[in-house]
Design a protein around this motif. Structure first.
Motif, mmCIF file in Angstrom:
data_model
loop_
_atom_site.group_PDB
_atom_site.id
_atom_site.type_symbol
_atom_site.label_atom_id
_atom_site.label_comp_id
_atom_site.label_asym_id
_atom_site.label_seq_id
_atom_site.Cartn_x
_atom_site.Cartn_y
_atom_site.Cartn_z
ATOM 1 N N ALA A 80 2.259 -1.329 -0.399
ATOM 2 C CA ALA A 80 1.737 -2.650 -0.767
ATOM 3 C C ALA A 80 0.928 -2.621 -2.057
ATOM 4 C CB ALA A 80 0.879 -3.194 0.371
ATOM 5 N N THR A 81 0.288 -1.502 -2.337
ATOM 6 C CA THR A 81 -0.660 -1.437 -3.453
ATOM 7 C C THR A 81 -0.150 -0.680 -4.670
ATOM 8 O OG1 THR A 81 -1.701 0.475 -2.358
ATOM 9 C CG2 THR A 81 -2.695 -1.693 -2.000
ATOM 10 N N TYR A 82 0.793 0.245 -4.471
ATOM 11 C CA TYR A 82 1.283 1.022 -5.618
ATOM 12 C C TYR A 82 2.063 0.098 -6.547
ATOM 13 C CZ TYR A 82 3.323 4.745 -8.409
ATOM 14 O OH TYR A 82 3.680 5.556 -9.460
ATOM 15 N N MET A 83 1.622 0.004 -7.800
ATOM 16 C CA MET A 83 2.225 -0.907 -8.773
ATOM 17 C C MET A 83 2.342 -2.334 -8.232
ATOM 18 S SD MET A 83 5.050 1.218 -10.962
ATOM 19 C CE MET A 83 4.447 2.368 -12.199
ATOM 20 N N GLY A 141 -15.037 4.522 7.451
ATOM 21 C CA GLY A 141 -15.947 5.025 8.478
ATOM 22 C C GLY A 141 -15.390 4.736 9.861
ATOM 23 N N THR A 142 -16.209 4.104 10.698
ATOM 24 C CA THR A 142 -15.759 3.775 12.055
ATOM 25 C C THR A 142 -15.131 2.388 12.140
ATOM 26 O OG1 THR A 142 -17.950 2.909 12.648
ATOM 27 C CG2 THR A 142 -17.522 5.241 13.117
ATOM 28 N N THR A 143 -15.042 1.681 11.021
ATOM 29 C CA THR A 143 -14.464 0.342 11.025
ATOM 30 C C THR A 143 -12.968 0.437 10.766
ATOM 31 O OG1 THR A 143 -16.537 -0.526 10.122
ATOM 32 C CG2 THR A 143 -14.629 -1.984 10.085
ATOM 33 N N LYS A 144 -12.176 0.102 11.785
ATOM 34 C CA LYS A 144 -10.743 0.267 11.697
ATOM 35 C C LYS A 144 -10.089 -0.841 10.877
ATOM 36 C CE LYS A 144 -8.220 1.331 15.216
ATOM 37 N NZ LYS A 144 -7.535 2.535 14.684
ATOM 38 N N ASN A 145 -9.123 -0.450 10.072
ATOM 39 C CA ASN A 145 -8.217 -1.389 9.401
ATOM 40 C C ASN A 145 -8.939 -2.455 8.571
ATOM 41 O OD1 ASN A 145 -6.135 -0.049 10.837
ATOM 42 N ND2 ASN A 145 -6.381 -1.432 12.571
ATOM 43 N N ILE A 146 -10.056 -2.084 7.979
ATOM 44 C CA ILE A 146 -10.865 -3.076 7.279
ATOM 45 C C ILE A 146 -10.379 -3.320 5.844
ATOM 46 C CG2 ILE A 146 -12.586 -1.436 6.404
ATOM 47 C CD1 ILE A 146 -13.288 -4.951 7.862
ATOM 48 N N VAL A 147 -9.660 -2.368 5.275
ATOM 49 C CA VAL A 147 -9.103 -2.534 3.931
ATOM 50 C C VAL A 147 -7.584 -2.486 4.068
ATOM 51 C CG1 VAL A 147 -8.963 -1.615 1.594
ATOM 52 C CG2 VAL A 147 -11.091 -1.400 2.882
ATOM 53 N N GLY A 148 -6.920 -3.617 3.822
ATOM 54 C CA GLY A 148 -5.483 -3.625 4.037
ATOM 55 C C GLY A 148 -4.800 -4.828 3.432
ATOM 56 N N ALA A 149 -3.539 -4.982 3.782
ATOM 57 C CA ALA A 149 -2.740 -6.083 3.248
ATOM 58 C C ALA A 149 -1.610 -6.396 4.220
ATOM 59 C CB ALA A 149 -2.153 -5.697 1.893
ATOM 60 N N PHE A 150 -1.130 -7.637 4.174
ATOM 61 C CA PHE A 150 0.097 -7.985 4.872
ATOM 62 C C PHE A 150 1.253 -7.600 3.952
ATOM 63 C CE2 PHE A 150 -2.914 -10.811 6.984
ATOM 64 C CZ PHE A 150 -2.512 -10.720 8.316
#
Length: 356
Positions: free
Chosen positions: A117-120, A149-158
């Motif tokens: 999702a993020t590469y290029m 850290g202990t926060t799951k899936n907090i940085v992501g994308a659809f």
């Protein structure tokens, strides 16, 4: 072969489910993608089992294959691992016309999906899940992410794949705990669907029975998730149903600091939310026991000492699903009848009967 089509506003793709499908994956992929450079990425356990064979298949169909792996485990679902893999693609001169294949379990699908999702700003992706948890849930629907850290899936994308290939035969290589973990997500889904799906669940009394009925369990789970995702791709409405068991489950999983697997935490969270709403009279009497029995039948945990921690409430209140001070709590009125309660975050302790 079972074929399930995911039709979204800007994309359509198929989920193919068949025992032995991994042996012909190269041929299937060649029907979707033209020959190009492909990064085949797995954790170091799955890489030993399947990477070389799939790489050979792809090479035979004209693809230039680059194999990469990373340490197995949730700890690899991180920004540092994402950077490492991104640097591998840069070093190999991957461009927007190239592609990535996620071959592995849920961590692989989430991490490699987010890489794609993020590469290029986005390159082509195919998901080939090899764990039960990934085959029945995370490989479909486009959610990709890493933890902080202990926060799951907090940085992501659809980010949707171009194809999902599911081979139930890969489940035979899983250690018993890894197999059973995925069943927590299956029972969660079956409790909301009811009907034939729940009737199948009632036949599962051992881990061996999961393998015996794997094709049906995967098909029903993916059909349910596909229907939900197609009606609400970005989780603004009905897709929140998929969070059943997760509100409490994610908190317990975080507090366990790695002692609990995701599916085990979902099992605990599903029973806890059922009991809370049954106590409130919103879930029919006896439903919690039914759900608990189906989970316990294969050895999944249904309670945890972490539920008594006052930190559970804090984690729930600060969950990423908190919208303007409100949390949408998913429960079932009875088997096959899910519902959502919008509750103020400051009232969650009372609703869920958690320590304040």
């Amino acid at each position: 072969m079972e074929k399930i089509t995911v039709s979204l506003a800007n994309q359509q793709y198929q989920v193919l489910i068949e025992p032995g499908l991994l042996k012909t994956a190269g041929e299937r992929i060649a029907k979707i993608w033209s020959a190009r450079k492909v990064a085949l990425i797995s954790d170091d356990n799955v890489a030993l089992l399947y990477q070389a064979d799939l790489a050979a298949q792809l090479t035979a169909h004209g693809f230039e294959v680059h194999c990469y792996d990373f340490p197995a485990g949730e700890a690899s679902k991180s920004l540092s691992q994402l950077q490492r893999l991104s640097e591998k693609l840069v070093a190999a001169n991957f461009n927007r016309d190239d592609a990535v294949i996620a071959l592995g379990g849920g961590v692989t699908g989430d991490l490699v999906g987010f890489l794609a999702a993020t590469y290029m700003r986005g390159i082509s992706l195919i998901q080939i899940p090899t764990s039960l948890l990934a085959q029945v849930d995370s490989s479909v629907g486009g959610k990709t992410a890493v933890d902080l850290g202990t926060t799951k899936n907090i940085v992501g994308a659809f980010y949707e794949p171009d194809l999902v290939l599911i081979d139930p035969e890969t489940l035979k290589t899983l250690p018993p705990r890894d197999l059973v973990e995925g069943y927590g997500e299956i029972v969660k889904a079956a409790a909301m669907v009811g009907g034939d799906f729940w009737q199948l669940i009632e036949q599962i009394d051992t881990p061996e029975a999961i393998l015996e009925h794997a094709l049906g369990l995967i098909k029903y789970s993916i059909q349910f998730k596909t229907e939900v995702v197609m009606s609400d791709e970005k989780e603004s409405g009905q897709r929140q149903l998929l969070n059943f068991g997760h509100t409490i489950g994610h908190a317990v999983e975080a507090l366990s600091a790695g002692e609990l697997r995701h599916g085990e935490a979902v099992s605990i969270g599903t029973v806890a939310i059922c009991q809370a709403f049954e106590n409130e009279g919103k879930t029919a009497p006896g439903i919690t026991q039914k759900v608990k029995e189906r989970l316990a039948a294969v050895g999944l945990p249904t309670t945890s000492p972490w539920l008594a921690s006052d930190k559970v409430l804090d984690l729930i209140k600060h969950d990423k699903k908190n919208h303007n001070g409100y949390l949408n709590l998913v429960y079932v009125k009875t088997i096959g009848a899910p519902a959502i309660l919008k509750a103020p975050a400051d009232q969650i302790a009372a609703v869920l009967q958690l320590p304040r």
